[in-house]
Design a protein around this motif. Structure first.
Motif, PDB file in Angstrom:
ATOM      1  N   GLY A  52       0.786  -1.226   0.000  1.00 12.70           N
ATOM      2  CA  GLY A  52       0.000   0.000   0.000  1.00 12.70           C
ATOM      3  C   GLY A  52       0.822   1.282   0.000  1.00 12.70           C
ATOM      4  O   GLY A  52       0.385   2.305   0.514  1.00 12.70           O
ATOM      5  N   CYS A 105      -2.937  -5.563   0.236  1.00 20.14           N
ATOM      6  CA  CYS A 105      -2.416  -4.637   1.248  1.00 20.14           C
ATOM      7  C   CYS A 105      -3.354  -4.507   2.447  1.00 20.14           C
ATOM      8  O   CYS A 105      -2.950  -4.059   3.513  1.00 20.14           O
ATOM      9  N   GLU A 106      -4.622  -4.943   2.271  1.00 17.57           N
ATOM     10  CA  GLU A 106      -5.562  -4.906   3.394  1.00 17.57           C
ATOM     11  C   GLU A 106      -5.388  -6.093   4.333  1.00 17.57           C
ATOM     12  O   GLU A 106      -5.989  -6.161   5.386  1.00 17.57           O
ATOM     13  N   TYR A 107      -4.588  -7.059   3.895  1.00 18.57           N
ATOM     14  CA  TYR A 107      -4.368  -8.268   4.697  1.00 18.57           C
ATOM     15  C   TYR A 107      -2.873  -8.484   4.903  1.00 18.57           C
ATOM     16  O   TYR A 107      -2.243  -9.226   4.147  1.00 18.57           O
TER      17      TYR A 107
END
Ligand code: ZN
Length: 155
Positions: free
Chosen positions: A103, A124-126
């Motif tokens: 990210g 990028c959220e995990y």
């Protein structure tokens, strides 16, 4: 979430699923001149990357191994995108891909340059999956740099 972005997300998931079910370039490369092994102990992913160079260009790149869907799809898409690229271009793609999954995108042109690799933008959220997605790339880098015979680990 808007309707458009959920459509994009569904498309991305479809691409990842497709590459997980039918990984491209999934084989040993018998005449490889470089190869390296990598592992991600956190998830249990293992990958071996084979590269055949032609001067400064990557003529052929394949992989084998066993891992989760993210690591398998990442390796599959990596081998597709790297074929015919120079070492310089490969390094540049690795950096951009790393920025994408963590990210931290800096290059405004990154979308055009990453192409299909954008399917991993949701990673990028995990944070735990970031290592799954980057494992094939770290392993490739080790193969290109011929960093000894020790397996690469994401830890
Ligand atoms: Zn994994």
């Amino acid at each position: 979430m808007t309707h458009a972005s959920s459509d994009v997300r569904a498309l991305y998931q479809e691409v990842i699923l497709d590459h997980t079910k039918r990984p491209r370039n999934f084989r040993r490369l018998e005449d490889a001149d470089r190869h390296a092994q990598g592992m991600n102990p956190l998830c249990g992913d293992r990958v071996e990357v084979f590269v055949k160079m032609n001067g400064d260009r990557i003529e052929e790149v394949t992989f084998t191994g066993a891992g989760c869907s993210i690591s398998t799809a990442s390796a599959s898409l990596m081998t597709q995108i790297l074929k015919g690229k120079t070492l310089e271009e490969a390094r540049d793609l690795f950096e951009k891909f790393h920025d994408l999954v963590t990210g931290k995108i800096k290059d405004p042109d990154f979308q055009k340059k990453l192409g299909k690799l954008l399917v991993f933008s949701g990673v990028c959220e995990y944070p735990v999956r970031v290592k799954c997605a980057t494992l094939p790339w770290h392993t490739l880098k080790a193969a290109l740099e011929k960093a000894g015979e020790e397996p690469v680990t994401t830890e």
